[in-house]
Enzyme design. Structure first.
Site, PDB file in Angstrom:
ATOM      1  N   ASN A   1       3.307 -14.495  -8.892  1.00  0.00           N
ATOM      2  CA  ASN A   1       3.817 -15.230  -7.537  1.00  0.00           C
ATOM      3  C   ASN A   1       3.669 -16.580  -7.628  1.00  0.00           C
ATOM      4  O   ASN A   1       2.619 -17.260  -7.509  1.00  0.00           O
ATOM      5  CB  ASN A   1       2.914 -14.527  -6.451  1.00  0.00           C
ATOM      6  N   TRP A   2       4.627 -17.192  -8.309  1.00  0.00           N
ATOM      7  CA  TRP A   2       4.651 -18.699  -8.507  1.00  0.00           C
ATOM      8  C   TRP A   2       4.963 -19.620  -6.991  1.00  0.00           C
ATOM      9  O   TRP A   2       4.609 -20.735  -7.084  1.00  0.00           O
ATOM     10  CB  TRP A   2       5.979 -19.051  -9.261  1.00  0.00           C
ATOM     11  N   LYS A   3       4.903 -18.864  -5.956  1.00  0.00           N
ATOM     12  CA  LYS A   3       5.123 -19.471  -4.621  1.00  0.00           C
ATOM     13  C   LYS A   3       6.009 -20.785  -4.793  1.00  0.00           C
ATOM     14  O   LYS A   3       7.105 -20.498  -5.350  1.00  0.00           O
ATOM     15  CB  LYS A   3       3.578 -20.007  -4.039  1.00  0.00           C
TER      16      LYS A   3
ATOM     17  N   HIS B   1       3.954 -11.221   2.454  1.00  0.00           N
ATOM     18  CA  HIS B   1       3.032 -12.113   1.948  1.00  0.00           C
ATOM     19  C   HIS B   1       2.169 -12.707   3.198  1.00  0.00           C
ATOM     20  O   HIS B   1       2.882 -13.309   4.082  1.00  0.00           O
ATOM     21  CB  HIS B   1       3.534 -12.872   0.590  1.00  0.00           C
TER      22      HIS B   1
ATOM     23  N   GLU C   1      -4.282  -7.833  -0.563  1.00  0.00           N
ATOM     24  CA  GLU C   1      -4.646  -9.182  -0.739  1.00  0.00           C
ATOM     25  C   GLU C   1      -5.562  -9.780   0.422  1.00  0.00           C
ATOM     26  O   GLU C   1      -4.883 -10.254   1.632  1.00  0.00           O
ATOM     27  CB  GLU C   1      -3.550 -10.112  -1.020  1.00  0.00           C
TER      28      GLU C   1
ATOM     29  N   GLY D   1      -6.663 -18.162  -2.757  1.00  0.00           N
ATOM     30  CA  GLY D   1      -6.659 -19.626  -3.115  1.00  0.00           C
ATOM     31  C   GLY D   1      -8.238 -19.829  -3.094  1.00  0.00           C
ATOM     32  O   GLY D   1      -8.455 -21.203  -3.020  1.00  0.00           O
TER      33      GLY D   1
ATOM     34  N   SER E   1      -7.371 -14.838  -5.995  1.00  0.00           N
ATOM     35  CA  SER E   1      -8.126 -15.419  -6.878  1.00  0.00           C
ATOM     36  C   SER E   1      -8.319 -14.588  -8.285  1.00  0.00           C
ATOM     37  O   SER E   1      -9.327 -14.684  -8.899  1.00  0.00           O
ATOM     38  CB  SER E   1      -9.387 -15.993  -6.460  1.00  0.00           C
TER      39      SER E   1
ATOM     40  N   GLY F   1      -1.309 -15.667  -8.138  1.00  0.00           N
ATOM     41  CA  GLY F   1      -1.091 -16.900  -7.621  1.00  0.00           C
ATOM     42  C   GLY F   1      -1.108 -17.725  -8.820  1.00  0.00           C
ATOM     43  O   GLY F   1      -0.367 -18.051  -9.933  1.00  0.00           O
TER      44      GLY F   1
HETATM   45  P1  PGA Z   1      -4.159 -16.867  -5.877  1.00  0.00           P
HETATM   46  O1  PGA Z   1      -2.859 -16.248  -4.832  1.00  0.00           O
HETATM   47  O2  PGA Z   1      -4.052 -16.034  -7.006  1.00  0.00           O
HETATM   48  O3  PGA Z   1      -3.591 -18.181  -6.096  1.00  0.00           O
HETATM   49  O4  PGA Z   1      -5.130 -16.808  -4.896  1.00  0.00           O
HETATM   50  C1  PGA Z   1      -2.736 -14.960  -4.788  1.00  0.00           C
HETATM   51  C2  PGA Z   1      -1.585 -14.729  -3.824  1.00  0.00           C
HETATM   52  O5  PGA Z   1      -1.301 -15.308  -2.729  1.00  0.00           O
HETATM   53  O6  PGA Z   1      -0.621 -13.735  -4.065  1.00  0.00           O
END
Ligand code: PGA
Length: 256
Positions: A10-12, A97, A167, A173, A215, A236
């Site tokens: 998930n590149w956001k 999400h 999640e 994060g 994370s 992420g």
């Molecule tokens: P993260 O994000 O791996 O940077 O914690 C995961 C997500 O929000 O899907």
């Protein structure tokens, strides 16, 4: 043969340019080819989607979207529809999400988007997870209600088109040492299966695919996959680094 793991990037809202997106995707494709037993999905921004679709003549990685509009083409300023997404090769769509829920997306919005995705050929990755944990375990009620309300009027036969991504928001994060432990995730897997069991029946409960996100890194992926008994991971930050992501693919390819 062991079940195929699903590893979702998930590149956001990253990276800044299409060239960077292509470079990162090429890096990931290299590893995905090597660990082809793993179902690798990249979810770029809509803007970079086409460039990445064009990179692969024979798709090695699947394309996913981070969201969809719950309607068809027409006068909907700023929206991207599921038909547009599937036309350029999207086969997975993340729905609900926590970062979108935090922007105001309601459970009703999520349920409507879920319907849109399952009526299309795509698979939905439905995100759920509590904001925080409390000693009284109220978070369990939260997860139960959020899942049931987000599923909305989904019929039992459509459950196979839905992957549930648990999640916990407190783990997103954060540091990789703050991700959930595999053994804790296993309890959550059982809890989610129980919810599905009670709502839809025993036969589908064990079949529903469950991912973990929050994370994830190459340090904790093995524990979460192995001891968490999950079907895959939603990643992420670490998905923006092909080498780190490649290490996670390698771990997933070796996990039974
Ligand atoms: P993260 O994000 O791996 O940077 O914690 C995961 C997500 O929000 O899907």
């Amino acid at each position: 043969m062991s079940k195929q793991k699903i590893i979702v990037a998930n590149w956001k809202a990253n990276p800044l340019t299409s060239d960077e997106a292509k470079k990162t995707a090429k890096g990931i494709v290299k590893y995905a080819k090597k660990y082809s037993k793993v179902e690798t999905v990249i979810c770029p921004t809509s803007l970079h989607m086409e460039a990445i679709a064009k990179l692969q003549r024979k798709p090695v990685v699947k394309l996913g979207s981070q969201d969809t509009f719950a309607g068809t083409v027409g006068s909907h300023t700023g929206e991207v529809t599921i038909d547009m997404l599937s036309k350029i090769g999207v086969s997975y769509v993340i729905v609900g999400h926590s970062e979108r829920r935090a922007m105001g997306e309601t459970e009703q919005d999520v349920a409507a988007k879920l319907q849109t995705v399952i009526q299309n050929k795509s698979k939905a990755i439905l995100c759920i997870g509590e904001l925080e944990r409390d000693k009284e375990a109220r978070y369990l009620t939260f997860v139960h209600d959020q899942l049931i309300h987000s599923l909305g009027d989904i019929e039992k036969k459509d459950l196979k088109k839905i992957i549930i991504a648990y999640e916990p928001v407190w783990a997103i994060g954060a540091k990789d040492s703050d991700a959930m432990k595999g053994s804790d995730m296993y309890e959550m897997v059982i809890f989610i299966q129980r919810i599905i069991h009670d709502a839809f029946g025993e036969d589908v409960a064990k079949k529903v695919k469950i991912l973990y996100g929050g994370s994830v890194s190459s340090v904790n992926a093995g524990d979460i996959l192995e001891n968490g008994h999950v079907d895959g991971l939603l990643i992420g930050r670490q998905s923006l680094y092909p080498e780190s992501f490649g290490q996670i693919l390698e771990i997933a390819s070796k996990t039974k």
